[in-house]
Design a protein around this motif. Structure first.
Motif, PDB file in Angstrom:
ATOM      1  N   GLY A 191       9.227 -18.040  -6.590  1.00  0.00           N
ATOM      2  CA  GLY A 191       8.234 -19.040  -6.194  1.00  0.00           C
ATOM      3  C   GLY A 191       8.625 -20.404  -6.696  1.00  0.00           C
ATOM      4  N   LEU A 192       7.711 -21.063  -7.429  1.00  0.00           N
ATOM      5  CA  LEU A 192       7.916 -22.455  -7.830  1.00  0.00           C
ATOM      6  C   LEU A 192       9.104 -22.569  -8.786  1.00  0.00           C
ATOM      7  CD1 LEU A 192       4.169 -23.397  -8.477  1.00  0.00           C
ATOM      8  CD2 LEU A 192       5.479 -23.660  -6.369  1.00  0.00           C
ATOM      9  N   GLU A 193      10.082 -23.354  -8.378  1.00  0.00           N
ATOM     10  CA  GLU A 193      11.306 -23.472  -9.175  1.00  0.00           C
ATOM     11  C   GLU A 193      11.038 -24.182 -10.504  1.00  0.00           C
ATOM     12  OE1 GLU A 193      14.603 -25.000  -6.988  1.00  0.00           O
ATOM     13  OE2 GLU A 193      16.038 -24.482  -8.553  1.00  0.00           O
ATOM     14  N   VAL A 194       9.987 -25.014 -10.509  1.00  0.00           N
ATOM     15  CA  VAL A 194       9.664 -25.750 -11.738  1.00  0.00           C
ATOM     16  C   VAL A 194       9.420 -24.782 -12.908  1.00  0.00           C
ATOM     17  CG1 VAL A 194       7.195 -25.936 -11.148  1.00  0.00           C
ATOM     18  CG2 VAL A 194       8.192 -27.573 -12.696  1.00  0.00           C
ATOM     19  N   PHE A 195       8.894 -23.589 -12.612  1.00  0.00           N
ATOM     20  CA  PHE A 195       8.655 -22.615 -13.689  1.00  0.00           C
ATOM     21  C   PHE A 195       9.976 -22.098 -14.274  1.00  0.00           C
ATOM     22  CE2 PHE A 195       4.296 -21.513 -11.721  1.00  0.00           C
ATOM     23  CZ  PHE A 195       3.688 -22.490 -12.501  1.00  0.00           C
TER      24      PHE A 195
END
Lengths: 499, 57
Positions: free
Chosen positions: B15-19
């Motif tokens: 999912g969110l690459e920021v994580f």
């Protein structure tokens, strides 16, 4: 106004990346509206409502990226689209370290990194349950950030997890700490001996940050999701997390933070706590039980006191000597007496706690869209975030609401939270402070009261964030509960007179 | 309990690459999956694929 649009077929990008892109392109001179969205039916609807669909339906699917820009001139709109495209294409070529192993599925990831033990899942809700189930069946603990997971799926996932002796954190889990690492929206807290079980992300952030300020640290912080203690889910993960922490050698004490359990679930939770082998502090916000902490702040203090072998008794906030003077300095001649309190919150649990406190002290406090003299808005709620980033990630839309609120002559106080940490905006206080300063320059404005959740090691400089707010004339209190009480005292002086 | 006591936390991020980036900043080993909606995001096709997977599995 001129509009330019581009569809990039089979160009899936995650929502945070697209939000950042839209924000960057939106800064370009002459650009008034930007959308960068995957072409799901819901997003196509958003484009239509925002007037960015042009003369009809956007022809794109969920794996196609839609860029739309409205600008003063057609040329500017087209330039902006080209810039966005170049940014995305470049990010794709250079994105990530070339040595990084980046597979296209969970199975591929496990083939390359078989020692993995936790899956972090933040894919769109419609796909999340299946990915989470696959991860559990592969023997991984799961942190399920995604929302829009049905309660039936939640129960199935949690049953599977407990059967396999695994943790299923979430769904809609914003925050967890596992073995010293922060997952999701977390503050840089020190590792330590306090195990936390929390139904909500911001509740866990507030308690963990406060423990850090009190010199204590977190062993694990397990997010169980907001529905875990409902009758449907039956506390499956709360009970499992208690088991996990009871046998965890790092954990000496446990804090359990949630809204009150459903009446059907409470007896089982109480029984588990009675048989629990370690000291524990319970904070079920809104429950009336003298053995339980009334606020998030009380929970943190109670834990720290037990660890020191002391007992904790919350002080009477309104009886503090400094309070009378501070309040008199803010409202010459009782200027705010009888005014309303408007809460503009980014943290759901902080909003909920404030509402409970205001209801108790002021007699009523309405919630979100309900009309009322005192109102608390949870701006992270789905109803406020359609097509917009969460206010913790992007403070701009909340800053606009602060500006609007400042013009409301009936308001006495605007109350809000600022949440620092990983994942949050790099400068959440800045835009809010600017909006407040502008409002004050225009003349009459309400008082502004806030609290900041964060630690000294967070990526945002906590002292600096507090200073930015204070320079704008915001009264910053050390906790969310104290901020709510202070706001109440500003509009109802009897609270202090009778203390 | 398959716990984190004897072994380090190792994460697969979907999912969110920021994580994934935030975990890397904390020196947690993480594999980021280049996830995209399966079956081209077409619900009917996805349903068929899931049925086939069940039959297979």
């Amino acid at each position: 106004m001129p509009l330019a649009r581009l569809v990039l077929p089979l160009f899936y990008q995650d929502s945070v990346k697209l939000m950042r892109l839209a924000r960057e392109i939106g800064k370009k001179k002459g650009v008034s509206e930007v959308a960068a969205l995957m072409g799901t039916p819901a997003n196509r609807e958003i484009l239509l409502h925002a007037g960015l669909a042009g003369d009809g339906e956007v022809d794109a699917g969920p794996n196609d990226l839609v860029l739309a820009v409205e600008a003063e001139t057609q040329e500017t709109a087209c330039e902006a689209i080209e810039e966005a495209k170049a940014f995305l294409t470049q990010a794709r070529v250079t994105g990530g370290d070339s040595s990084d192993f980046s597979p296209s599925s969970l199975a591929g990831a496990l083939a390359g990194a078989p020692e993995s033990n936790l899956a972090m899942i933040s894919v769109p809700g419609a796909y999340a349950a299946k990915e989470a189930m696959d991860a559990l069946r592969s023997g991984l603990h799961v942190f399920l950030f995604s929302d829009n997971v049905s309660v039936d799926d939640e129960v199935a996932l949690k049953r599977e997890a407990t059967r396999r002796d695994l943790l299923l954190m979430g769904p809609d889990c914003g925050t967890a700490y596992i073995a010293g690492a922060g997952l999701g929206f977390t503050n840089a807290v020190r590792p330590g001996r306090v195990g936390c079980i929390a139904a909500s992300g911001t509740g866990l952030q507030a308690v963990a940050s406060q423990l850090d300020a009190l010199g204590e640290g977190v062993s694990h912080g397990i997010g169980v999701g907001g529905r875990d203690l409902s009758a449907e889910v039956g506390g499956l993960m709360t009970l499992h997390a208690l088991d996990f922490l009871s046998s965890d050698p790092e954990t000496e004490i446990v804090a359990l933070i949630s809204k009150p359990p459903d009446a059907e679930v409470l007896p089982e939770i109480e029984e588990a706590l009675e048989n629990f082998s370690k000291p524990h502090v319970v904070c079920f916000l809104g429950a009336e039980n003298p053995d339980w902490a009334e606020t998030l702040e009380d929970a943190g203090h109670a834990v720290a006191a037990i660890l020191k072998g002391e007992s904790y008794r919350p002080e009477n906030f309104f009886a503090q000597a400094w309070l009378k003077e501070k309040i008199a300095s803010l409202k010459p001649g009782g200027a705010l007496d009888g005014g309303g309190v408007l809460g503009l919150f980014s943290g759901g649990t902080l909003a909920h706690e404030s509402r409970l406190i205001l209801e108790d002290l002021l007699g009523d406090a309405s919630w979100n869209e309900e009309a009322g003299r005192h109102r608390i808005l949870d701006l992270g709620d789905d109803r406020y975030t359609v097509g917009k980033p969460h206010p913790m990630i992007d403070p701009e839309s909340r800053a606009e609401m602060v500006s609007q609120a400042a013009m409301d002559g009936d308001l006495g106080v605007v109350l809000f939270d600022v949440i620092l940490g990983r994942g949050s905006s790099p400068d959440p206080a800045g835009p809010l402070a600017r909006a407040i300063t502008e409002a004050k320059e225009k003349g009459k404005s309400p008082a502004f009261v806030a609290s900041v959740v964060g630690t000294a090691d967070d990526p945002q400089d906590m002292d600096e964030q507090v200073r930015i707010l204070e320079d704008a004339g915001v009264v910053v209190l050390p906790s969310n509960a104290q901020a709510a009480r202070f706001a109440a005292a500003l509009v109802k002086p009897e609270l202090i007179e009778n203390a | 309990m398959k716990d984190f006591r004897s072994k380090q936390l190792r994460v697969v991020n979907l999912g969110l690459e920021v994580f994934a980036d935030e975990l890397k900043n904390q020196n947690v080993p993480v594999t980021h999956v280049r996830w995209r909606p399966p079956a081209g995001g077409k619900p009917r096709l996805l349903e068929i694929l899931e049925k086939l997977e069940e039959l297979d599995g």
